[in-house]
Write a protein that holds these residues in place. Structure first.
Motif, PDB file in Angstrom:
ATOM      1  N   ILE A  60      24.654  -1.387  28.765  1.00 49.13           N
ATOM      2  CA  ILE A  60      24.490   0.063  28.736  1.00 49.13           C
ATOM      3  C   ILE A  60      23.628   0.427  27.535  1.00 49.13           C
ATOM      4  CG2 ILE A  60      26.603   0.440  27.409  1.00 49.13           C
ATOM      5  CD1 ILE A  60      27.006   3.045  28.971  1.00 49.13           C
ATOM      6  N   ARG A  61      22.778   1.406  27.725  1.00 48.22           N
ATOM      7  CA  ARG A  61      21.984   1.934  26.615  1.00 48.22           C
ATOM      8  C   ARG A  61      22.750   3.088  25.989  1.00 48.22           C
ATOM      9  NH1 ARG A  61      16.113   2.622  29.286  1.00 48.22           N
ATOM     10  NH2 ARG A  61      17.434   3.291  30.979  1.00 48.22           N
ATOM     11  N   ALA A  62      22.563   3.265  24.710  1.00 49.35           N
ATOM     12  CA  ALA A  62      23.196   4.379  24.002  1.00 49.35           C
ATOM     13  C   ALA A  62      22.323   4.760  22.817  1.00 49.35           C
ATOM     14  CB  ALA A  62      24.585   3.971  23.524  1.00 49.35           C
ATOM     15  N   LYS A  63      22.624   5.893  22.228  1.00 49.72           N
ATOM     16  CA  LYS A  63      21.929   6.314  21.012  1.00 49.72           C
ATOM     17  C   LYS A  63      22.970   6.581  19.942  1.00 49.72           C
ATOM     18  CE  LYS A  63      17.778   8.272  22.997  1.00 49.72           C
ATOM     19  NZ  LYS A  63      16.917   9.450  23.103  1.00 49.72           N
ATOM     20  N   ILE A  64      22.677   6.099  18.761  1.00 52.63           N
ATOM     21  CA  ILE A  64      23.503   6.355  17.590  1.00 52.63           C
ATOM     22  C   ILE A  64      22.605   7.056  16.582  1.00 52.63           C
ATOM     23  CG2 ILE A  64      24.811   5.339  15.713  1.00 52.63           C
ATOM     24  CD1 ILE A  64      25.488   3.015  17.521  1.00 52.63           C
ATOM     25  N   ASN A  65      22.887   8.309  16.320  1.00 54.70           N
ATOM     26  CA  ASN A  65      22.055   9.114  15.410  1.00 54.70           C
ATOM     27  C   ASN A  65      20.581   9.033  15.803  1.00 54.70           C
ATOM     28  OD1 ASN A  65      24.379   9.705  13.913  1.00 54.70           O
ATOM     29  ND2 ASN A  65      24.115   7.878  12.666  1.00 54.70           N
ATOM     30  N   GLY A  66      20.296   9.056  17.095  1.00 56.21           N
ATOM     31  CA  GLY A  66      18.924   9.004  17.589  1.00 56.21           C
ATOM     32  C   GLY A  66      18.368   7.608  17.733  1.00 56.21           C
ATOM     33  N   ARG A  67      19.063   6.602  17.248  1.00 54.66           N
ATOM     34  CA  ARG A  67      18.606   5.208  17.294  1.00 54.66           C
ATOM     35  C   ARG A  67      19.053   4.597  18.621  1.00 54.66           C
ATOM     36  NH1 ARG A  67      17.950   2.075  12.555  1.00 54.66           N
ATOM     37  NH2 ARG A  67      17.485  -0.059  13.085  1.00 54.66           N
ATOM     38  N   GLU A  68      18.122   4.025  19.363  1.00 53.64           N
ATOM     39  CA  GLU A  68      18.426   3.423  20.658  1.00 53.64           C
ATOM     40  C   GLU A  68      19.027   2.037  20.477  1.00 53.64           C
ATOM     41  OE1 GLU A  68      14.553   3.503  22.376  1.00 53.64           O
ATOM     42  OE2 GLU A  68      14.716   5.606  22.924  1.00 53.64           O
ATOM     43  N   ILE A  69      20.193   1.821  21.087  1.00 53.05           N
ATOM     44  CA  ILE A  69      20.829   0.511  21.060  1.00 53.05           C
ATOM     45  C   ILE A  69      21.164   0.109  22.493  1.00 53.05           C
ATOM     46  CG2 ILE A  69      21.813   0.909  18.767  1.00 53.05           C
ATOM     47  CD1 ILE A  69      24.588   0.983  20.287  1.00 53.05           C
ATOM     48  N   VAL A  70      21.522  -1.135  22.666  1.00 50.20           N
ATOM     49  CA  VAL A  70      22.011  -1.611  23.956  1.00 50.20           C
ATOM     50  C   VAL A  70      23.257  -2.445  23.691  1.00 50.20           C
ATOM     51  CG1 VAL A  70      20.502  -3.638  24.011  1.00 50.20           C
ATOM     52  CG2 VAL A  70      21.375  -2.733  26.136  1.00 50.20           C
ATOM     53  N   VAL A  71      24.269  -2.221  24.535  1.00 52.62           N
ATOM     54  CA  VAL A  71      25.507  -2.991  24.456  1.00 52.62           C
ATOM     55  C   VAL A  71      25.556  -3.885  25.684  1.00 52.62           C
ATOM     56  CG1 VAL A  71      28.031  -2.902  24.386  1.00 52.62           C
ATOM     57  CG2 VAL A  71      26.685  -1.156  23.185  1.00 52.62           C
ATOM     58  N   PHE A  72      25.651  -5.187  25.459  1.00 51.02           N
ATOM     59  CA  PHE A  72      25.729  -6.179  26.533  1.00 51.02           C
ATOM     60  C   PHE A  72      27.159  -6.677  26.661  1.00 51.02           C
ATOM     61  CE2 PHE A  72      21.336  -6.738  25.047  1.00 51.02           C
ATOM     62  CZ  PHE A  72      20.653  -6.702  26.243  1.00 51.02           C
ATOM     63  N   TYR A  73      27.564  -6.989  27.882  1.00 51.27           N
ATOM     64  CA  TYR A  73      28.790  -7.733  28.115  1.00 51.27           C
ATOM     65  C   TYR A  73      28.350  -9.041  28.748  1.00 51.27           C
ATOM     66  CZ  TYR A  73      33.341  -9.165  29.802  1.00 51.27           C
ATOM     67  OH  TYR A  73      34.471  -9.872  30.041  1.00 51.27           O
ATOM     68  N   HIS A  74      28.604 -10.150  28.051  1.00 52.68           N
ATOM     69  CA  HIS A  74      28.122 -11.447  28.519  1.00 52.68           C
ATOM     70  C   HIS A  74      29.169 -12.506  28.218  1.00 52.68           C
ATOM     71  CE1 HIS A  74      25.197 -14.488  29.603  1.00 52.68           C
ATOM     72  NE2 HIS A  74      25.445 -15.120  28.474  1.00 52.68           N
ATOM     73  N   LYS A  75      29.606 -13.193  29.259  1.00 53.22           N
ATOM     74  CA  LYS A  75      30.571 -14.285  29.143  1.00 53.22           C
ATOM     75  C   LYS A  75      31.799 -13.899  28.321  1.00 53.22           C
ATOM     76  CE  LYS A  75      27.398 -18.049  30.049  1.00 53.22           C
ATOM     77  NZ  LYS A  75      26.885 -19.338  29.634  1.00 53.22           N
ATOM     78  N   GLY A  76      32.367 -12.732  28.649  1.00 53.93           N
ATOM     79  CA  GLY A  76      33.621 -12.314  28.025  1.00 53.93           C
ATOM     80  C   GLY A  76      33.496 -11.654  26.670  1.00 53.93           C
ATOM     81  N   LYS A  77      32.272 -11.413  26.182  1.00 58.46           N
ATOM     82  CA  LYS A  77      32.090 -10.807  24.865  1.00 58.46           C
ATOM     83  C   LYS A  77      31.144  -9.607  24.955  1.00 58.46           C
ATOM     84  CE  LYS A  77      32.545 -14.773  21.773  1.00 58.46           C
ATOM     85  NZ  LYS A  77      31.820 -15.548  20.773  1.00 58.46           N
ATOM     86  N   PHE A  78      31.383  -8.651  24.070  1.00 55.84           N
ATOM     87  CA  PHE A  78      30.482  -7.503  23.935  1.00 55.84           C
ATOM     88  C   PHE A  78      29.557  -7.747  22.747  1.00 55.84           C
ATOM     89  CE2 PHE A  78      33.945  -5.649  26.308  1.00 55.84           C
ATOM     90  CZ  PHE A  78      33.297  -4.794  27.187  1.00 55.84           C
ATOM     91  N   HIS A  79      28.285  -7.390  22.912  1.00 56.60           N
ATOM     92  CA  HIS A  79      27.282  -7.522  21.855  1.00 56.60           C
ATOM     93  C   HIS A  79      26.478  -6.227  21.827  1.00 56.60           C
ATOM     94  CE1 HIS A  79      27.933 -11.904  21.957  1.00 56.60           C
ATOM     95  NE2 HIS A  79      27.939 -11.761  23.261  1.00 56.60           N
ATOM     96  N   ALA A  80      26.147  -5.746  20.639  1.00 56.36           N
ATOM     97  CA  ALA A  80      25.318  -4.540  20.512  1.00 56.36           C
ATOM     98  C   ALA A  80      24.177  -4.838  19.556  1.00 56.36           C
ATOM     99  CB  ALA A  80      26.146  -3.371  19.994  1.00 56.36           C
ATOM    100  N   LEU A  81      22.975  -4.430  19.956  1.00 57.10           N
ATOM    101  CA  LEU A  81      21.816  -4.594  19.089  1.00 57.10           C
ATOM    102  C   LEU A  81      20.805  -3.496  19.349  1.00 57.10           C
ATOM    103  CD1 LEU A  81      20.499  -6.655  21.533  1.00 57.10           C
ATOM    104  CD2 LEU A  81      21.287  -8.269  19.890  1.00 57.10           C
ATOM    105  N   ASP A  82      19.869  -3.367  18.418  1.00 57.85           N
ATOM    106  CA  ASP A  82      18.794  -2.402  18.619  1.00 57.85           C
ATOM    107  C   ASP A  82      18.126  -2.685  19.953  1.00 57.85           C
ATOM    108  OD1 ASP A  82      19.262  -1.167  16.205  1.00 57.85           O
ATOM    109  OD2 ASP A  82      17.508  -1.983  15.195  1.00 57.85           O
TER     110      ASP A  82
END
Length: 184
Positions: A60-82
């Protein structure tokens, strides 16, 4: 005449694809969501979405204070990065490289680990008697964000901007829908 028909059909299909991309899924902006109000929790975490929804969509894409990030769910774990690897990451492929889950930039083929944000490259040591390519780190290139799961909700910690990463340049450049903001 047949060439003209084929060319016209080609342009029409490209036009339809452009409309589909333009009307596709929209970004989630944690600070101006349709639920109204600020989604920041008292402990400073920012609500991103429901755990089950993200598990189903895998990202899923999201914005934090205008900054675009993406949160992945992969092999049982969540990861978030720019969401920008010198372009965009949302549409990337996730691959296993040398035992690490990595995103692969669709344009540049950069390989970035989901866990640490390290850039990887395959290189050789010419001083070895039989040089063989091995995966090596370029160092942390992509800002990662801490993900917290609480009562079926996914939260991300705001970025610690006291430390700089290569992805920060592009995150700032395209912040708040800049002229080259992420294509929807």
């Amino acid at each position: 005449m047949l060439d003209l028909v084929i060319l016209s059909l080609h342009f029409f299909i490209c036009f339809l694809i452009s409309i589909a991309i333009w009307c596709g899924p929209k970004d989630v902006d944690s600070h101006s969501s349709s639920t109204g109000g600020d989604e920041m929790e008292p402990d400073g975490l920012i609500f991103i979405g429901k755990e089950e929804d993200i598990k189903k969509s895998q990202r899923i894409r999201a914005k934090i204070n205008g900054r675009e990030i993406v949160v992945f769910y992969h092999k049982g774990k969540f990861h978030a990065l720019d969401s920008r690897c010198y372009r965009k990451i949302f549409d990337c492929v996730i691959s296993d490289i040398d035992g690490q889950a990595c995103i692969v930039c669709p344009w540049h083929k950069f390989k970035i680990t989901l866990e640490t944000g390290e850039g990887l490259y395959e290189g050789i040591n010419p001083l070895e008697p039989s040089p063989t390519p091995k995966w090596q780190s370029k160092g942390v290139k992509q800002r990662i964000h801490k993900v917290t799961i609480d009562n079926g909700n996914v939260y991300v910690s705001p970025p610690d901007l006291s430390v700089s990463f290569d992805s920060d340049y592009f995150a700032e450049k395209y912040k708040n829908g800049g002229e080259l903001a992420m294509v929807k």
